[in-house]
Design a protein around this motif. Structure first.
Motif: not given
Length: 424
Positions: A77-80, A84-93, A240-247, A398-404
């Motif tokens: 969930a978090l890598h997803d 998405r930020l990578a595709v938009a080229d919007e770094p989290l920092a 492409k990111y999802r495939r890479d992440n999952a592996a 996403f929120l479920a992952a965050g609250f866990i």
């Protein structure tokens, strides 16, 4: 300078040497397709993870196996979100600094320095492993300095992608061998299945182990790396990111389950030692297997410590308003400075406190899991909602992952504090 022009001039070399040898093009394509997953997996599966998994298996048997599939789901969930930020080229920092006009830079720099705690523990383990491996060295502090020098050399050579792949191949091969050990062991499968059922206990050590496992498998520096990697990868297709992440995630957690199960069966309860996780290999394959294990632990420590700091290599320049890409000058200077700082920090901790390399390898991920991980998760949720039209059901996930993770942090922070005080 624009992000695009910076990428063109400073993105890391992807050597064409592999293309002129038999099968080289296939290797090159595999590294391009799964190289990011390899980097993330190598960051996760450092020596700290090995000792945490072995210690958990030895002291809690199968009762914490349930954390691994939970970590897989949360990590996906978090890598997803970071993809998405990578595709938009919007770094989290960049998002954190923008969302917090007052204090944003301090937050980013602060959690960047917290990520260096992983490097502190990894260089401590690397130094101990080197002292064990090299006849006549027998000095962990000297080993730390040598290990840090190797990390700096890897960064400055600007060929980390190939070195990371080579190290990861050996590390995964060694630790995958725990799966072969399962064939010759009498596995109590009913107990293994019971360990997959979520259960929380109030015992201090148990709760610390939970957050340590989450902290070392849901590796938050990877999200900062991925959200900043678009100028280097140039991927605009999220699959492409999802495939890479999952592996990458699946590989680390499958190998991790091997280590935990073997340790639960073969190791006795008590304090984990430097050679402890390798003893099952040595018992079955002979002493040479212990040497191979220690070499793998050394290499895993180097790659994980260095790769982890790649997150800070993006974060600190970005927090100061600079556009940076993988391998450029600002990136390398930041990583090299933090490698040196990590090694310098490890020396007095070992010399002046009750922490040894193994205690550090177990506690430092727990600290990051309790503090850095929840901060990163909720920043990811805010960022992906700013730059994407997120579906309501996706936000629930996403929120479920965050609250866990937040609940895990709140439940275990006192346990972690008491564990640290007991060691000190």
């Amino acid at each position: 300078m624009s992000k695009q022009s910076a990428s063109a001039s400073t993105s890391p070399s992807t050597s064409t040497v592999v293309d002129v040898v038999p099968g080289g093009e296939t290797i090159h394509k595999a590294l391009y397709r799964y190289g990011l997953g390899v980097l993330f997996a190598a960051n996760v599966f450092g020596a700290g993870s090995v000792y945490i998994l072995a210690d958990t298996g030895a002291n809690f048997a199968f009762s914490l196996l349930w954390v691994l599939p939970l970590a897989f789901l949360v990590d996906i969930a978090l890598h997803d979100m970071s993809a998405r930020l990578a595709v938009a080229d919007e770094p989290l920092a960049d998002y954190i600094v923008d969302a917090l006009p007052i204090g944003g830079t301090t937050v980013v720099v602060g959690i960047s320095l917290m990520s260096a705690l992983w490097a502190v523990s990894n260089y401590a383990v690397a130094g101990a492993a080197l002292a064990w491996l090299v006849p006549g060295l027998d000095n962990v502090l000297v080993g730390i300095v040598l290990a840090a020098g190797i990390g700096i050399a890897i960064v400055q050579m600007k060929v980390y992608d190939r070195i990371e792949a080579a190290i990861a191949a050996m590390v995964f091969a060694v630790f995958s061998s725990y799966g072969l050990l399962l064939v010759g062991l009498d596995i109590p499968w009913q107990s293994v299945a019971a360990g997959l059922q979520p259960l929380l206990q109030s015992e201090i050590g148990y709760l610390t182990a939970v957050i340590a496992l989450l902290g070392t498998t849901v590796y938050w520096p990877n999200f900062f790396i991925q959200s900043s990697i678009q100028p280097t990868k140039e991927w605009t297709d999220i699959w492409k990111y999802r495939r890479d992440n999952a592996a990458g995630i699946a590989t680390t957690l499958i190998i991790g389950s091997f280590v935990m199960i073997v340790s639960a069966i073969t190791l006795t309860e008590g304090k984990m030692t430097l050679t402890g996780p390798g003893e099952p290999l040595a018992a079955i394959l002979g002493r040479y297997a212990l040497i191979v294990f220690m070499l793998a632990a050394f290499l895993a420590s180097i790659s994980s410590a260095t790769g982890t700091l790649f997150g800070a290599g993006f974060m600190i320049p970005q927090s100061l308003g600079q556009d940076t890409v993988f391998g450029d000058q600002a990136f390398r200077r930041t990583v090299v400075a933090l490698i040196a700082l990590s090694a310098i920090t490890a020396v007095p901790i070992l010399a002046l406190t009750g922490f040894g390399p193994i205690e550090m390898a177990i506690i430092m991920p727990a600290i990051n899991g309790a503090i850095g991980l929840p901060v990163t998760v909720f920043a990811l949720i805010g960022a992906v909602n700013r730059y994407y039209d997120v579906k309501w059901y996706e936000n629930i996930a996403f929120l479920a992952a965050g609250f866990i993770l937040l609940a895990g942090s709140l439940l275990t922070i006192q346990s972690l504090y008491e564990t640290i005080m007991n060691i000190l």
